[in-house]
Design a protein around this motif. Structure first.
Motif, PDB file in Angstrom:
ATOM      1  N   ALA A  35       3.889  11.761   0.749  1.00 52.47           N
ATOM      2  CA  ALA A  35       3.108  11.367   1.924  1.00 52.47           C
ATOM      3  C   ALA A  35       3.869  10.336   2.749  1.00 52.47           C
ATOM      4  O   ALA A  35       4.534   9.457   2.192  1.00 52.47           O
ATOM      5  N   THR A  36       3.783  10.446   4.048  1.00 52.82           N
ATOM      6  CA  THR A  36       4.422   9.466   4.925  1.00 52.82           C
ATOM      7  C   THR A  36       3.404   8.531   5.553  1.00 52.82           C
ATOM      8  O   THR A  36       3.755   7.649   6.318  1.00 52.82           O
ATOM      9  N   SER A  37       2.129   8.750   5.252  1.00 55.43           N
ATOM     10  CA  SER A  37       1.099   7.859   5.768  1.00 55.43           C
ATOM     11  C   SER A  37      -0.064   7.838   4.784  1.00 55.43           C
ATOM     12  O   SER A  37      -0.220   8.755   3.971  1.00 55.43           O
ATOM     13  N   VAL A  38      -0.870   6.797   4.897  1.00 58.45           N
ATOM     14  CA  VAL A  38      -2.067   6.729   4.069  1.00 58.45           C
ATOM     15  C   VAL A  38      -3.014   7.870   4.433  1.00 58.45           C
ATOM     16  O   VAL A  38      -3.566   8.550   3.568  1.00 58.45           O
ATOM     17  N   SER A  39      -3.176   8.067   5.744  1.00 64.67           N
ATOM     18  CA  SER A  39      -4.161   9.062   6.184  1.00 64.67           C
ATOM     19  C   SER A  39      -3.842  10.466   5.663  1.00 64.67           C
ATOM     20  O   SER A  39      -4.738  11.297   5.507  1.00 64.67           O
ATOM     21  N   ALA A  40      -2.555  10.704   5.366  1.00 69.07           N
ATOM     22  CA  ALA A  40      -2.161  12.040   4.904  1.00 69.07           C
ATOM     23  C   ALA A  40      -2.781  12.399   3.556  1.00 69.07           C
ATOM     24  O   ALA A  40      -2.908  13.590   3.234  1.00 69.07           O
ATOM     25  N   ASP A  91       9.554   4.359   4.900  1.00 69.62           N
ATOM     26  CA  ASP A  91       9.130   5.172   6.052  1.00 69.62           C
ATOM     27  C   ASP A  91       7.624   5.376   6.096  1.00 69.62           C
ATOM     28  O   ASP A  91       7.117   6.050   6.968  1.00 69.62           O
ATOM     29  N   VAL A  92       6.920   4.817   5.136  1.00 68.41           N
ATOM     30  CA  VAL A  92       5.496   5.109   5.013  1.00 68.41           C
ATOM     31  C   VAL A  92       4.679   4.266   5.983  1.00 68.41           C
ATOM     32  O   VAL A  92       4.894   3.062   6.116  1.00 68.41           O
ATOM     33  N   ASP A  93       3.756   4.938   6.670  1.00 69.05           N
ATOM     34  CA  ASP A  93       2.858   4.252   7.608  1.00 69.05           C
ATOM     35  C   ASP A  93       1.591   3.840   6.847  1.00 69.05           C
ATOM     36  O   ASP A  93       0.804   4.682   6.436  1.00 69.05           O
ATOM     37  N   LEU A  94       1.415   2.539   6.688  1.00 72.24           N
ATOM     38  CA  LEU A  94       0.280   2.055   5.900  1.00 72.24           C
ATOM     39  C   LEU A  94      -0.972   1.811   6.745  1.00 72.24           C
ATOM     40  O   LEU A  94      -2.045   1.545   6.196  1.00 72.24           O
ATOM     41  N   SER A  95      -0.868   1.869   8.051  1.00 74.48           N
ATOM     42  CA  SER A  95      -2.014   1.507   8.886  1.00 74.48           C
ATOM     43  C   SER A  95      -3.136   2.534   8.745  1.00 74.48           C
ATOM     44  O   SER A  95      -2.901   3.708   8.453  1.00 74.48           O
ATOM     45  N   VAL A  96      -4.363   2.041   8.891  1.00 70.86           N
ATOM     46  CA  VAL A  96      -5.520   2.932   8.779  1.00 70.86           C
ATOM     47  C   VAL A  96      -6.484   2.647   9.922  1.00 70.86           C
ATOM     48  O   VAL A  96      -6.544   1.537  10.449  1.00 70.86           O
ATOM     49  N   THR A  97      -7.257   3.674  10.292  1.00 72.82           N
ATOM     50  CA  THR A  97      -8.250   3.548  11.352  1.00 72.82           C
ATOM     51  C   THR A  97      -9.611   3.906  10.779  1.00 72.82           C
ATOM     52  O   THR A  97      -9.779   4.974  10.179  1.00 72.82           O
ATOM     53  N   LEU A  98     -10.555   2.984  10.939  1.00 73.33           N
ATOM     54  CA  LEU A  98     -11.921   3.221  10.457  1.00 73.33           C
ATOM     55  C   LEU A  98     -12.847   3.141  11.664  1.00 73.33           C
ATOM     56  O   LEU A  98     -13.255   2.051  12.065  1.00 73.33           O
ATOM     57  N   GLY A  99     -13.125   4.275  12.262  1.00 72.21           N
ATOM     58  CA  GLY A  99     -13.910   4.234  13.491  1.00 72.21           C
ATOM     59  C   GLY A  99     -13.180   3.399  14.535  1.00 72.21           C
ATOM     60  O   GLY A  99     -12.001   3.621  14.822  1.00 72.21           O
ATOM     61  N   VAL A 140      -0.982  -4.261  -5.684  1.00 71.70           N
ATOM     62  CA  VAL A 140      -1.354  -2.934  -5.178  1.00 71.70           C
ATOM     63  C   VAL A 140      -0.630  -2.664  -3.857  1.00 71.70           C
ATOM     64  O   VAL A 140      -0.074  -1.583  -3.641  1.00 71.70           O
ATOM     65  N   LEU A 141      -0.613  -3.674  -3.004  1.00 71.42           N
ATOM     66  CA  LEU A 141       0.056  -3.521  -1.708  1.00 71.42           C
ATOM     67  C   LEU A 141       1.549  -3.264  -1.892  1.00 71.42           C
ATOM     68  O   LEU A 141       2.133  -2.397  -1.220  1.00 71.42           O
ATOM     69  N   ASP A 142       2.157  -3.988  -2.815  1.00 74.17           N
ATOM     70  CA  ASP A 142       3.590  -3.803  -3.069  1.00 74.17           C
ATOM     71  C   ASP A 142       3.894  -2.396  -3.578  1.00 74.17           C
ATOM     72  O   ASP A 142       4.934  -1.827  -3.274  1.00 74.17           O
ATOM     73  N   ALA A 143       2.977  -1.847  -4.366  1.00 75.04           N
ATOM     74  CA  ALA A 143       3.228  -0.560  -5.016  1.00 75.04           C
ATOM     75  C   ALA A 143       2.833   0.632  -4.145  1.00 75.04           C
ATOM     76  O   ALA A 143       3.193   1.771  -4.440  1.00 75.04           O
ATOM     77  N   LEU A 144       2.096   0.380  -3.082  1.00 80.97           N
ATOM     78  CA  LEU A 144       1.525   1.474  -2.296  1.00 80.97           C
ATOM     79  C   LEU A 144       2.572   2.379  -1.627  1.00 80.97           C
ATOM     80  O   LEU A 144       2.451   3.618  -1.730  1.00 80.97           O
ATOM     81  N   PRO A 145       3.582   1.835  -0.960  1.00 79.98           N
ATOM     82  CA  PRO A 145       4.545   2.752  -0.308  1.00 79.98           C
ATOM     83  C   PRO A 145       5.196   3.711  -1.299  1.00 79.98           C
ATOM     84  O   PRO A 145       5.315   4.909  -1.016  1.00 79.98           O
TER      85      PRO A 145
END
Lengths: 319, 311
Positions: A307-312, A15-23, A294-299
């Motif tokens: 956390a349900t998102s990276v930004s959180a 359920d984790v949202d991995l997307s990020v916004t940088l500007g 790292v990507l595999d382990a991130l969620p």
């Protein structure tokens, strides 16, 4: 006293949202690979699923070809390595002709890294990428204002007024998001971060290498032909983490953490310290599949702290 | 990942990206002393053993620690008869190799490869293959000599590493070195550094040794042995392959140039990644325009035509 969030609610990793916004820059996930540590990506096509990366930063390109420094260009040190490659590259024309078509085909955001000797050269490089057709244009440009191994490279990274000016010129010269990559070799990283932000940078990458040196005392000679070089790898992680944290206290611009990140724990530390994304660098040399791991382990790591998102978790340090 | 542009032919790309490489955690099978400070490491890595060819190399790193941090490059020494394990030979003289010497069977190393181009075959058979090495530079030549004499083949692919893979083993299309005779001129510091002599003799290779102090073989330079071998074979089709300290390789290249014999050298430049991404391992290589450019030894070599090297 630091303390963790109370009773984190269990979150299913899926359920984790991995997307990020940088500007102005949107990335599918926060795991990028750092410029100068991933060649032109083609080199690792058999070991890394390039399409899964949050972004690739190819080796820094300059206006004209550069032969780079004489060997030895790198030397291992305790828990790290020194490098003085000297921006060995074939120049922007060759890069756009030879490497950009391949990079555009890999299926992940490409962030071109550029270094100029002057403000005008930075602007010219940015314009060259801005003029590339839409199908091949990079997603953003990172200004390498912090290479320690070429004369002129660090001035933009250590003089706040120069840094702000070059960022402002580049932002004005292009529609592409502009990232400033800063050096830790300054008295106040916060001052430099504010300068880059004032220039209009969409994001800041922290940090480039830490200036260092290695010596063979028996021969009384430096081990690098360039005498001094940039230290990278696990040895500099605490410095990078400190810089990210200090900068994140000083600016609102999103930060990309880089410096000694080798595994999921390192990546999570940078996110908590205030980075919105991370770049893996030297680890690509000695563990080329690290970005995938790292990507595999991130969620699961995000879910572990509820956390349900990276930004959180970005900048969620308790102190 | 299939419909990418085929750009590798452009001159700005390297010639030998690590497209066949695997990154594996490999258990050590054997770690045995061959000579003074010299050890043969055998690690289990079927995916690498199945495809690696003479002259190619692997990067080896001590698993799970950050110091030493980087891998080290080791040439293929041999592949086990069951094609499950790879042998490399190393000199214990630095941080990683000294630590490696005390590792036991069952301990793990992280390995990536096969890397680099390997020795290039020829359209036509060579009569006399002359191998020249100094010190630990001898390691690429056992597999190379054995293959040239038709005793062993390397680089079989398919149906080897995966039991469920029904496809039959296939030979790679790589042109192999083939020679009627193989002579190995091997220079060592002293007798106690002499490693692998029995293995070379068992493969039917004509082994000639030189030592700095005369404790074994010819008392003098390995280039003396080469000059003699070239004289003996002057009426035959010859080829020289060389690996060792740079001044020795330069001297061998000069001799071969004067004799108009093709000479390939295996360069050992300090390498951080072995993959072409760090730009550490550059050597000066002559370009078509006559000027030299820094080329990455790992992805443009490590085997180069000696006449292309700017020493």
């Amino acid at each position: 006293m630091p303390h963790g969030p109370e009773a984190p609610s269990p979150t299913a990793p899926t359920d984790v949202d991995l997307s990020v916004t940088l500007g102005r820059l949107q990335l599918p996930n926060p795991v990028l690979v750092a410029s100068g540590t991933f060649g032109y990506a083609r080199e690792l096509a058999s070991l890394v699923d390039l399409s899964r990366l949050g972004g690739i930063l190819p080796k820094t390109v300059t206006a004209t070809p550069r032969q780079g420094n004489a060997p030895w260009r790198t030397v291992e040190t305790t828990g790290g390595m020194l490098n003085a490659i000297g921006l060995d590259n074939d120049g922007v024309d060759a890069f756009i002709e030879c490497h950009v078509p391949y990079l555009a085909s890999v299926g992940c955001p490409i962030i071109a890294s550029v270094a100029g000797k002057t403000r005008e050269e930075f602007v010219e490089l940015v314009r060259r990428f801005d003029a590339v057709d839409a199908a091949h244009r990079p997603a953003a440009i990172e200004l390498n204002v912090s290479c320690p191994n070429v004369s002129g490279g660090v001035d933009f990274g250590s003089d706040p007024a120069l840094c702000e000016a070059v960022v402002r010129d580049c932002v004005a010269a292009s529609d592409l998001p502009i990232i400033a990559k800063l050096t830790p070799n300054v008295t106040s990283i916060a001052t430099m971060a504010k300068a880059a932000e004032a220039g209009g940078a969409d994001a800041l990458s922290l940090i480039n290498t830490v200036l260092g040196m290695a010596i063979d005392w028996r021969k009384r000679r430096p081990l690098l032909a360039n005498v001094v070089g940039g230290l990278s790898g696990p040895a500099i992680k605490p410095i990078a983490l400190r810089c990210v944290w200090q900068a994140s206290q000083a600016v609102r611009a999103p930060i990309i953490g880089v410096g000694g990140i080798a595994n999921i724990n390192d990546a999570m530390e940078f996110l908590v310290a205030g980075a919105s994304a991370v770049q893996l660098g030297t680890v690509n040399f000695y563990h080329p599949t690290a970005s995938m791991e790292v990507l595999d382990a991130l969620p699961a790591a995000l879910a572990e702290i509820g956390a349900t998102s990276v930004s959180a978790i970005v900048g969620s340090l308790n102190h | 990942m299939t419909d990418r542009p085929a750009l590798d032919a452009t001159p700005l790309h390297a010639k030998h990206y690590a497209d066949g490489a695997a990154f594996v955690s490999a258990p050590i099978v054997e770690n045995v002393r061959l000579a003074r400070d010299t050890y043969r490491l055998r690690f289990e890595a079927p995916a690498i053993a199945a495809t690696i060819t003479p002259g190619q190399f692997v990067m080896v790193r001590l698993a799970g620690i950050d110091d030493p941090l980087l891998g080290r490059a080791f040439a293929l020494y041999d592949v086990s008869d069951d094609r499950a394990a790879v042998d490399v030979v190393y000199l214990a003289h630095g941080k990683l190799t000294t630590a490696l010497a005390s590792r036991q069977p069952g301990d793990r190393v992280e390995v990536w490869g096969p890397l680099g181009n390997g020795f290039d075959g020829d359209e036509r058979e060579i009569d006399a293959l002359l191998l020249v090495a100094g010190g630990i530079g001898y390691t690429p030549f056992l597999a190379c000599g054995a293959e040239a004499l038709g005793l062993k083949e390397y680089g079989l692919v398919g149906g080897v590493s995966d039991a469920d893979d029904a496809s039959p083993p296939q030979k790679t299309t790589r042109p192999r070195l083939a020679a009627k005779s193989v002579t190995f001129c091997y220079g060592v510091r002293t007798l106690d550094y002499l490693a692998g002599a029995d293995a070379f003799r068992a493969a039917g290779i004509d082994l000639r040794i030189a030592s700095n102090d005369g404790s074994v073989g010819h008392h003098g330079l390995v280039t003396d042995l080469l000059t003699q071998a070239l004289e003996e074979s002057s009426d035959r089709r010859r080829r020289v392959l060389c690996c060792g300290p740079e001044p020795m390789m330069e001297a061998v290249a000069e001799i071969c140039l004067a004799e108009q014999v093709r000479c390939d050298v295996s360069l050992e430049t300090p390498m951080a990644c072995g993959l072409g991404i760090c730009f550490s391992c550059v050597a000066k290589v002559k370009q078509p325009d006559g000027e030299w450019d820094y080329k990455r030894t790992c992805v443009d070599g490590p085997i180069f035509d000696a006449s292309q090297i700017e020493w």
